[in-house]
Enzyme design. Sequence first.
Site, short mmCIF file in Angstrom:
data_model
loop_
_atom_site.label_atom_id
_atom_site.label_comp_id
_atom_site.label_asym_id
_atom_site.label_seq_id
_atom_site.Cartn_x
_atom_site.Cartn_y
_atom_site.Cartn_z
N LEU A 107 0.83 -1.22 0.00
CA LEU A 107 0.00 0.00 0.00
C LEU A 107 0.86 1.26 0.00
CD1 LEU A 107 -2.67 -1.08 2.66
CD2 LEU A 107 -3.05 -0.78 0.21
N GLY A 108 2.06 1.15 0.53
CA GLY A 108 2.93 2.34 0.55
C GLY A 108 4.19 2.03 1.31
N GLY A 110 7.62 4.11 3.58
CA GLY A 110 8.16 5.35 4.13
C GLY A 110 9.57 5.11 4.61
N THR A 111 10.04 6.02 5.45
CA THR A 111 11.43 5.95 5.91
C THR A 111 11.67 4.71 6.75
OG1 THR A 111 11.02 8.30 6.25
CG2 THR A 111 13.20 7.49 6.88
N TYR A 112 10.67 4.31 7.53
CA TYR A 112 10.93 3.28 8.53
C TYR A 112 10.43 1.89 8.14
CZ TYR A 112 11.87 7.50 11.06
OH TYR A 112 12.39 8.72 11.43
N GLY A 113 9.78 1.76 7.02
CA GLY A 113 9.30 0.45 6.62
C GLY A 113 8.25 0.56 5.54
N VAL A 115 3.97 -0.59 4.22
CA VAL A 115 2.62 -0.97 4.64
C VAL A 115 2.04 -1.86 3.54
CG1 VAL A 115 0.34 -0.10 5.28
CG2 VAL A 115 2.37 1.22 5.88
N LYS A 130 1.51 -2.66 9.03
CA LYS A 130 2.69 -1.79 8.95
C LYS A 130 3.90 -2.60 9.41
CE LYS A 130 4.54 2.70 10.10
NZ LYS A 130 4.27 4.09 10.33
N ASP A 221 4.77 14.97 12.68
CA ASP A 221 5.04 14.62 11.28
C ASP A 221 3.77 14.83 10.44
OD1 ASP A 221 6.72 13.87 9.26
OD2 ASP A 221 6.63 11.71 9.68
N1 LIG Z 1 -3.75 2.05 6.75
C1 LIG Z 1 -3.30 2.33 5.53
N2 LIG Z 1 -4.07 2.12 4.43
C2 LIG Z 1 -3.61 2.43 3.19
N3 LIG Z 1 -2.39 2.96 2.95
C3 LIG Z 1 -1.57 3.21 4.00
C4 LIG Z 1 -1.99 2.90 5.34
N4 LIG Z 1 -0.99 3.27 6.17
C5 LIG Z 1 -0.02 3.77 5.40
N5 LIG Z 1 -0.35 3.73 4.10
C6 LIG Z 1 0.48 4.19 2.95
O1 LIG Z 1 1.84 3.90 3.25
C7 LIG Z 1 2.61 5.11 3.30
C8 LIG Z 1 3.69 4.98 4.38
O2 LIG Z 1 3.08 4.74 5.63
P1 LIG Z 1 3.63 5.36 6.96
O3 LIG Z 1 3.65 6.85 6.85
O4 LIG Z 1 2.86 4.81 8.11
O5 LIG Z 1 5.13 4.80 6.95
P2 LIG Z 1 6.44 5.43 7.57
O6 LIG Z 1 7.57 4.52 7.26
O7 LIG Z 1 6.21 5.74 9.01
O8 LIG Z 1 6.57 6.78 6.74
P3 LIG Z 1 7.37 8.13 7.06
O9 LIG Z 1 8.51 8.16 6.10
O10 LIG Z 1 6.35 9.21 6.81
O11 LIG Z 1 7.77 8.09 8.49
C9 LIG Z 1 1.60 6.23 3.56
O12 LIG Z 1 2.05 7.48 3.04
C10 LIG Z 1 0.37 5.71 2.80
O13 LIG Z 1 0.45 6.04 1.43
#
Ligand SMILES: Nc1ncnc2c1ncn2[C@@H]1O[C@H](COP(=O)(O)OP(=O)(O)OP(=O)(O)O)[C@@H](O)[C@H]1O
Length: 379
Positions: A107-108, A110-113, A115, A130, A221
């Site tokens: 689904l996506g 980010g920096t830490y992992g 989803v 996640k 954030d």
């Molecule tokens: N519950 C969800 N349903 C659908 N897509 C999601 C969901 N949670 C996250 N995503 C997608 O995944 C991406 C990354 O998620 P998230 O921000 O939680 O990760 P992160 O590694 O903490 O990112 P960051 O670099 O912002 O810290 C989000 O921008 C979104 O596009």
Amino acid sequence: MEAGTADFAREAESSQTFPLAGATAGGNEVSPGSHLDVQMSMQLSVLACRSVDKTNLSKYKTPSQDQNIDEMDENENEEILKGMMNLMSRRMPYIKLKDQYNVLKRLGSGTYGSVVLAEHKLQGKVMALKLMKKKTTKKENFLMEYCVSLCLSSHPNIIKTLPVAFETDRYFLFAQEQAIGDLHSIIVPQDGLPDIIVKRCAMQLAEALDFMHSKALVHRDVKLDNILIFDQDCHHIKLADFGLTRLEGFHISPLKGTVPYSPPELCTLEETDTLELDSSLDIWAFGILLFCISTGYFPWETAICQDSDYEKFVVWQTTGNYQKIPSEWKQFTWRALDMFQKLLAINAMTRSPAIEVQKYLSDPWKINSLKDNSNLQDN
Ligand SMILES: Nc1ncnc2c1ncn2[C@@H]1O[C@H](COP(=O)(O)OP(=O)(O)OP(=O)(O)O)[C@@H](O)[C@H]1O
């Protein structure tokens, strides 16, 4: 019952109805499966219930008690979070992802992992998982994000975190409801979104931030990628990603968080200095985000005077001279400018609470939306 307590109590009830893999009624064991047992969910929710609500406390305090109440508030919240993290840490199951879940798609990331969308093999329940790499994520940080997310998820504009958390060989994981995307994916670059959608987002985010801030939690954030959408017209959006969230008063180092959304007090922080965390940091990011979704671009790159776009903004703010309004701000109505000035007050102490935007929802924000409205009336 304090404001917010009823929400958390409802959360406690709803966690009992979530499918539980092998949980024994009232028992403490968590099956080798991934779901928290009923008692564990209840304990987490009860701990969350005890969270002190600042807005309620302020009704009873006299000015001389301010400092003590704030300290008590933060200490109590810290204890609650620590308690939740301890419980979680002792109960988190260890599984093989493939044994229990079908991973359907990413689904996506980010920096830490990343989803992923996954289906629980036995229960058929589909959820967003996640995944955080153990190599780069401290267990304590994972637990903090999970517990904060769980505590806040009773709010309708905050992503719902499910009572499902576990670890595998390589990852720490927890589950959330699935969204259809994030705000970033629907913004038209250099154009933004129509006024009506911007205001819809503003209202929902203000409520989510207000809720967090009333629990003395600062998101840290707030950005387009962390606002999840549930329909293309943003009738329903939710704040997500509590990976950097900490309690007010926590000391943060320079340049944590996303630079274009960072307030001047953070951008100008010396390398060795720290800043005491305050909700005004989220308010600034919220103001920047509203500018972005209205226009399709950032007002400046970094809130430092070497950035000419920011410098022009500062001149306008400090002189109060409306002749000095930078060109990119001229597309807004006086009312919208008034609101932006309150959210983006250079002095953090004078920034408004997020909920202030409610006062501006019945006014047009973009000048071209005024024209659109008068055209509509002409026709
Ligand atoms: N519950 C969800 N349903 C659908 N897509 C999601 C969901 N949670 C996250 N995503 C997608 O995944 C991406 C990354 O998620 P998230 O921000 O939680 O990760 P992160 O590694 O903490 O990112 P960051 O670099 O912002 O810290 C989000 O921008 C979104 O596009």
